[in-house]
Design a protein around this motif. Structure first.
Motif, mmCIF file in Angstrom:
data_model
loop_
_atom_site.group_PDB
_atom_site.id
_atom_site.type_symbol
_atom_site.label_atom_id
_atom_site.label_comp_id
_atom_site.label_asym_id
_atom_site.label_seq_id
_atom_site.Cartn_x
_atom_site.Cartn_y
_atom_site.Cartn_z
ATOM 1 N N UNK A 28 27.519 -56.416 -3.310
ATOM 2 C CA UNK A 28 28.505 -57.335 -3.888
ATOM 3 C C UNK A 28 27.952 -58.054 -5.115
ATOM 4 N N UNK A 78 26.211 -61.671 -1.276
ATOM 5 C CA UNK A 78 26.693 -61.783 0.110
ATOM 6 C C UNK A 78 25.568 -61.624 1.126
ATOM 7 N N UNK A 79 24.417 -62.205 0.825
ATOM 8 C CA UNK A 79 23.327 -62.186 1.813
ATOM 9 C C UNK A 79 23.633 -63.211 2.898
ATOM 10 N N UNK A 80 23.139 -62.949 4.105
ATOM 11 C CA UNK A 80 23.360 -63.886 5.211
ATOM 12 C C UNK A 80 22.339 -65.010 5.075
ATOM 13 N N UNK A 81 22.825 -66.194 4.733
ATOM 14 C CA UNK A 81 21.885 -67.256 4.362
ATOM 15 C C UNK A 81 21.121 -67.814 5.557
ATOM 16 N N UNK A 82 21.655 -67.576 6.775
ATOM 17 C CA UNK A 82 20.961 -68.113 7.944
ATOM 18 C C UNK A 82 19.903 -67.160 8.474
ATOM 19 N N UNK A 83 19.726 -66.025 7.806
ATOM 20 C CA UNK A 83 18.718 -65.064 8.256
ATOM 21 C C UNK A 83 17.651 -64.903 7.181
ATOM 22 N N UNK A 88 19.714 -56.101 9.715
ATOM 23 C CA UNK A 88 21.038 -56.322 10.326
ATOM 24 C C UNK A 88 21.757 -55.021 10.662
ATOM 25 N N UNK A 132 18.007 -68.270 -0.002
ATOM 26 C CA UNK A 132 18.083 -69.387 -0.948
ATOM 27 C C UNK A 132 16.774 -69.595 -1.694
ATOM 28 N N UNK A 157 19.303 -53.919 1.905
ATOM 29 C CA UNK A 157 20.093 -54.098 3.132
ATOM 30 C C UNK A 157 21.134 -52.990 3.249
ATOM 31 N N UNK A 213 18.045 -74.245 9.927
ATOM 32 C CA UNK A 213 17.970 -72.796 10.143
ATOM 33 C C UNK A 213 18.894 -72.028 9.228
ATOM 34 N N UNK A 214 20.033 -72.620 8.865
ATOM 35 C CA UNK A 214 20.891 -71.867 7.955
ATOM 36 C C UNK A 214 20.616 -72.234 6.508
#
Lengths: 339, 275
Positions: free
Chosen positions: A80, A84-89, A97, A135, A149, B271-272
């Motif tokens: 994207x 659109x990375x999963x920020x909580x991972x 994933x 981040x 990913x 955590x997030x």
């Protein structure tokens, strides 16, 4: 895997995003979908990924009808514009994933996942960021992680939606060349969306130029640049000047050229008129910074012309701003005829 | 050391004002509670606080509030989900209805709920046929607390849901995740801090709630008597110190619980990557 799209229609409310679009992409090709915003290129990409459904039309992956398949079953890697990375991972978990959500029977062991993720991190040259969060990465790094990913599920097709759109110019250029090398190495059928003609011309094997939900032209970069199929393609792939023909010479079938489109480097600058098509202009702006000299000129009628020439030619002509000169088309990129 | 160069001036004066205001409105009244209580001996305080009737009231207040908070987290989340992800006719109306419990005088709520859930009320009569007595029972108290706590969860979760990038869902789907996996692995972790905040607000509101509960509770000492009501009863009997003793213990428990949820929230938002 090859992709074939047949007569796709898609409307959003009253807006026709795609209008009878058909396209074939051969296995291992790197194809750019090029067009202005609103031309339907992203919609086409999302329909191929299954993120959007077409109103009508058919999609085949390697000859198999893909319409009934959900996104998760299409085995398509999608990247994207905004990552659109999963920020909580962590980066590691982001890449893992796709492996972790596989059904139990197909899911690799923890050890295999670890190996695979590190292999991918190595591929995108970011081995040292595994335990960081998205981040904590720069834009270019995030996009490379997003690509890693997408590759984790070993997709047969890779779709990239303006992958370099939100990066700054320097990083864009680097990643663009990197994507080219990367594709030459992996040979995955790849489609990427862009509105930057330079990007498309530099990276792709084949360019699909789109406008208002329709495909204007499909061809190699040289082809679309040198033999544009329409004024739109001509305009979109670079600057162009318009000459209103005064020539009485008749074209075959009795058409008269009405407008001639000429690229900035296809103009001859001279102190005296060379032909009846020469136009008298005044130089309004000269940009000497760069490998070529870029000149803006204005005719008595107020038409603006853009001219490009080498530094040597410029010096030989001894031009300065507000000189009066004549412009004559050397080659014509495209002509429109009145019947 | 606290001060960053900022475009808006007035750090000192606004901080000073904040402390003064909080002191005047919150800290001084609360400290009066402690001062009043300290006029009793420790032994007397213990006598009041450890009385079976008091203990039963505490237990009822905290368990009912806790259950109401949990129920609100589940169903408040569902409402927030529907409101933030779909559009349908009458959505504005439903959206406004969520705020109803905020605006309604608590006594009105209490009377309405009681008439609905009592043995011959619209809902109560059917529940009664199944042997469930809702009014004048801990169940009725919990229902009242659910009612008043609902908007807290909806209004804290809704903006977070709206902010979640729909591309995350697309990305997860393209990686092969099914809907359930997307929900559990992508949505849920991002929503935990908001859910905890919503729960804390609903729970805290429920502990202090008085007006809407007393009608439906029945107020049988040791059975359906909530702690705020017990405090009122003590006050009516001019047992001011007894009342403040009960209040101080409630205050301490509430404070400890709020500190705990704040800690959980801090951990989960760290955590997030928001911390």
């Amino acid at each position: 895997m090859s992709i074939e799209v047949k007569a796709i229609d898609k409307t959003f409310g009253t807006f026709k995003a795609l209008d009878q679009v058909s396209l074939k992409v051969a296995t291992g090709e790197l194809v750019a979908l090029l067009g202005p915003s609103g031309s339907g290129k992203t919609t086409l990409l999302r329909i191929i990924a299954g993120l959007e459904t077409a109103d009508c039309g058919e999609i085949f992956f390697h000859g198999d009808d893909a319409r009934g398949k959900m996104t998760k079953d299409r085995n398509v890697g999608f990247v994207f514009q905004h990552y659109a990375l999963f920020r909580h991972m962590t980066v590691f978990e982001n890449i893992a994933f796709g492996l972790r959500v596989k059904p139990k029977a197909l899911r690799p062991s923890e050890k295999q996942i670890k190996e695979k993720v590190h292999e991918l991190l190595k591929l995108v040259q970011l081995e040292w960021v595994a335990s960081r969060f998205p981040s904590q990465l720069s834009g270019g790094q995030r996009q490379r992680i997003a690509l890693a990913r997408a590759l984790a599920i070993e997709p047969k097709i890779l779709l990239l939606d303006e992958p370099f759109g939100s990066l700054d110019a320097q990083v864009r250029k680097e990643l663009r060349q990197w994507l080219r090398r990367f594709h030459d190495h992996l040979h995955i059928t790849t489609l990427f969306v862009t509105h930057d003609q330079e990007e498309a011309l530099e990276v792709a094997d084949k360019i699909v130029v789109m406008n208002k939900g329709k495909i204007e032209q499909v061809g190699s970069p040289e082809d679309v640049y040198h033999n544009p199929a329409s004024v739109f393609v001509l305009n979109f792939l670079g600057n162009v000047n318009i000459f209103h023909a005064r020539s009485s010479a008749e074209h075959k079938s009795g058409e008269k050229p009405a407008k001639m489109y000429v690229r900035p480097h296809q103009l001859i600058v001279s102190r005296s008129p060379l032909s009846e098509n020469s136009v008298k202009v005044v130089l309004t702006f000269v940009n000497l910074a760069g490998s070529i000299v870029k000149i803006d000129a204005q005719s008595q009628k107020g038409e603006i012309f853009q001219v490009e020439m080498s530094q040597e030619e410029y010096r030989a002509l001894k031009l300065t701003k507000s000189d009066e000169v004549f412009l004559t088309p050397k080659n014509i990129a495209f002509s429109e005829y009145e019947i | 050391m606290f001060k960053h160069k900022s475009t808006l001036p007035g750090f000192r004066i606004s901080l000073g004002y904040t402390i003064f205001y909080l002191g005047l409105i919150v800290l001084i009244p609360l400290s009066m509670l402690f001062i009043k209580t300290s006029s009793m001996g420790l032994k007397e305080i213990w006598m009041v606080v450890s009385h079976p009737r008091t203990l039963a009231a505490y237990r009822l207040s905290f368990t009912a509030s806790f259950i109401a908070g949990l129920v609100n987290v589940v169903f408040g989340f569902l409402i927030a989900w529907v409101l933030s992800r779909y559009s349908f006719p009458g959505k504005k109306l439903i959206d406004a209805m969520v705020d109803f419990p905020f605006a309604l005088p608590t006594a009105v709520t209490g009377i309405a709920l009681t008439s609905l859930y009592s043995q011959n009320g619209w809902v109560g009569q059917y529940l009664y046929q199944f042997g469930i007595q809702s009014a004048y029972n801990p169940l009725g108290i919990t229902i009242a607390l659910i009612f008043i706590g609902l908007p807290f969860v909806v209004r804290t979760v809704e903006p977070v849901l709206q902010e979640l990038d729909p591309e995350l869902e697309d990305a997860a789907a393209s990686l092969g995740a099914d809907r359930w996996q997307i929900f559990i692995k992508i949505f849920f972790p991002n929503l935990i801090p908001a859910l905890i905040t919503g729960f804390t607000l609903a729970f805290a509101r429920a502990i202090g709630e008085y007006g809407s509960v007393i009608f439906i509770a029945g107020n049988i000492p040791g059975k359906t008597e909530i702690a705020p009501l017990l405090i009122m009863t003590k006050l009516e009997q001019f047992d001011y110190t007894g009342a403040t003793a009960i209040a101080v213990v409630m205050l301490l428990i509430s404070f400890a619980l709020l500190a705990l949820t704040n800690f959980l929230q801090w951990v989960s938002s760290k955590r997030i990557g928001m911390g």
